[in-house]
Design an enzyme around this catalytic site. Structure first.
Site, mmCIF file in Angstrom:
data_model
loop_
_atom_site.group_PDB
_atom_site.id
_atom_site.type_symbol
_atom_site.label_atom_id
_atom_site.label_comp_id
_atom_site.label_asym_id
_atom_site.label_seq_id
_atom_site.Cartn_x
_atom_site.Cartn_y
_atom_site.Cartn_z
ATOM 1 C CG ASP A 163 -1.904 -1.144 1.222
ATOM 2 O OD1 ASP A 163 -1.766 -2.048 0.389
ATOM 3 O OD2 ASP A 163 -2.813 -1.160 2.075
ATOM 4 C CD GLU A 393 -0.809 -6.005 8.961
ATOM 5 O OE1 GLU A 393 -1.313 -5.571 7.907
ATOM 6 O OE2 GLU A 393 -0.962 -5.438 10.065
#
Length: 421
Positions: A163, A393
Site C-alpha cells: 500500500d 502481520e
C-alpha cells in the site's frame, strides 16, 4: 517448538474463520475478506484441510463483479470498525465490496490446490472456478491495459497489495489530497501510527476512492481520468505468474481456444517486462504510466520477475546480486524496500518491513531460477521470524520484532505452507 507453532497457526486460522472466509486478524483491524490474503490463506488450509482451502477461494469469487473484476475487499458482515467501509465505497454489486482489486494470485493458488487434490475431486472443484478466474484475467487486459502494452496499470496504491511503498510516493503526490480523513481512520486505533501509512497518504487514498465512486466505477472512464496510473513491476510479475498457471489449468481441461489467448498475453507481458529492466542499476523499475517515466525506486516488487520467470536470473544475474546486497544489510530478509535508501523505514508497513507472503514468492522464484542456497536463506529467515516473534502481520528486518496486527491469518498460513517446502 515447531509442533507448538503449527498448532498455534491452526488455532489462529480457526479463530479468524468466519464460516467460509477468513479475516486477516480477529482484532477488528481488518473485519472483512481480503482478496490476495484469502487466496494465500488457502495455501495454509491446504496443509491440513483441502475442502476448507477450496472454500476460501470459492467464497472470494462469490463476490466477483459482473465485469469480471475480483474486488480487493468483500464486506460479508459488520464493517463498522473499518475505514473506508461500504458507506464510503458505495459499490452496487451483489456482495458489498471495495471498488478496486488486488494482486492476482488466485490462478496460482488454485493450480496448487488442483495438484494437491485427487483428480476427480479437483475437476469438480475446478469446473465452476476456472471460467471465473479466466474472466478476471480478461478484465485486467481490457480495463487496465486497453492499449495492449503488455503491462496492466494499478489505479490506487492499495491495488498493489504494497500500500504505502516508497515506489508510489511521486505518483501519489500528483493526486489531490482532498479533505483530511484523520478523524475517520480506524487503523491507528488498532496499531501504532508509527507503523501505519501517514495522514497525507491516507487523505490521497480516500480522494482516489471518491474519484472512482464519482465515475461510477466505469473502467473506461477511470482509465481516462485516473490521477494515478502505475505499471507496477510486482503486480505485473504476479499476474504473469498467474497467467502461466491459468494456461496450465486451461490446457488441463482442454480449453485450447482460451489457452491460446492466455499464451498471447504471456508473450506480450514478457516483452513488456523486459523493457523495464535497467541494465545500469541491475533491477526492474515500475513505470509511471500517467507521466510516461520510470519510477527508479527499488521496492521488493522489482525483484518479483524471479517469481514470474525461471529464466530471469540467467538473463540478469545482477538481479540476484541486488537481492544479496539487501540481505547483507539486514538481520532478517527480505525487506520490502531496499535498505540504505533514505526512504527505507524498518517499522512502517511496506516501506521496509518483512512480509512472509512476498518471501514465499521469492523463495519459489529463487528455486525455479536455480538459486537454492539463497532460497534456503529466505526460508530460514521466514521461519525464524515466526519462531522468535510470533504471527505478526509483518516484521522489523533489523530486530525481527512483530509489527502491525497480531495473530495474523496469512502469516499463520504462510508458516504452515513454508514448513511443507
Amino acid at each position: 517448538m515447531s509442533n507448538n507453532l503449527e498448532r498455534r497457526a491452526r488455532e489462529i486460522l480457526r479463530a479468524n474463520d468466519y464460516d467460509g472466509y477468513t479475516v486477516p486478524t480477529s482484532s477488528g483491524l481488518y473485519p472483512a475478506q481480503w482478496n490476495w490474503d484469502s487466496c494465500l490463506v488457502a495455501l495454509g488450509f491446504a496443509q491440513y484441510d483441502l475442502p476448507r482451502a477450496w472454500q476460501e477461494v470459492e467464497t472470494l469469487f462469490s463476490g466477483q463483479w459482473r465485469n469480471g473484476m475480483v474486488p480487493s475487499i468483500l464486506f460479508h458482515g459488520d464493517d463498522s470498525t473499518y475505514f473506508p467501509n461500504t458507506k464510503i465505497w458505495q459499490c452496487r454489486e451483489r456482495v458489498p465490496s471495495s471498488g478496486i482489486t488486488q494482486p492476482a494470485v488466485a490462478a496460482t493458488v488454485v493450480r496448487y490446490l488442483v495438484d494437491k487434490t485427487g483428480d476427480a475431486e479437483a475437476r469438480v472443484r475446478l469446473a465452476p472456478l476456472l471460467p471465473k478466474i479466466l474472466a478476471s484475467h480478461r478484465w485486467f487486459q481490457s480495463a487496465r491495459d486497453p492499449d495492449r502494452t503488455g503491462l496492466v496499470s494499478i489505479i490506487h496504491p492499495w491495488e498493489s497489495g504494497m500500500d504505502n511503498s516508497p515506489v508510489w510516493d511521486d505518483a501519489l503526490a500528483d493526486v489531490p489530497p482532498g479533505p483530511s480523513v484523520a478523524h475517520l481512520r480506524k487503523d491507528t486505533g488498532f496499531a501504532a501510527a508509527a507503523v501505519r501509512p501517514t495522514g497525507p497518504e491516507y487523505d490521497r487514498y480516500i480522494n482516489l476512492v471518491v474519484t472512482f465512486r464519482e465515475a461510477g466505477y466505469d473502467p473506461a472512464a477511470i482509465w481516462r481520468t485516473a490521477p494515478l496510473l502505475v505499471a507496477d513491476i510486482g503486480f505485473n510479475a504476479i499476474l504473469q505468474r498467474a497467467n502461466h498457471d491459468l494456461l496450465h489449468l486451461l490446457r488441463l481441461v482442454g480449453d485450447t481456444q482460451s489457452a491460446a489467448e492466455v499464451a498471447g498475453t504471456i508473450e506480450r507481458t514478457a516483452n513488456a517486462l523486459e523493457a523495464r529492466w535497467s541494465e545500469p542499476d541491475g533491477i526492474y523499475y515500475s513505470w509511471n504510466a500517467k507521466r510516461g517515466i520510470p519510477i527508479e525506486k527499488p521496492g521488493i516488487g522489482c525483484l518479483l520477475p524471479l517469481y514470474a520467470d525461471p529464466q530471469a536470473a540467467t538473463r540478469h544475474p545482477a538481479l540476484v546480486d541486488r537481492l544479496r546486497t539487501w540481505l547483507e544489510r539486514v538481520r532478517y530478509g527480505v525487506p520490502s524496500f531496499e535498505p540504505g535508501r533514505p526512504e527505507f523505514e524498518p517499522l512502517r508497513y511496506w516501506r521496509g518491513p518483512v512480509w512472509l507472503v512476498v518471501n514465499w514468492m521469492l523463495i519459489d522464484g529463487l528455486r525455479s531460477n536455480g538459486e537454492a542456497d539463497l532460497a534456503k536463506r529466505v526460508l530460514g529467515d521466514s521461519l525464524a521470524l515466526v519462531g522468535n516473534s510470533g504471527f505478526g502481520e509483518y516484521f522489523d528486518p533489523l530486530t525481527g520484532d512483530a509489527l502491525g496486527g497480531l495473530e495474523f491469518s496469512w502469516t499463520a498460513a504462510m508458516y504452515l505452507f513454508l514448513r511443507s517446502l
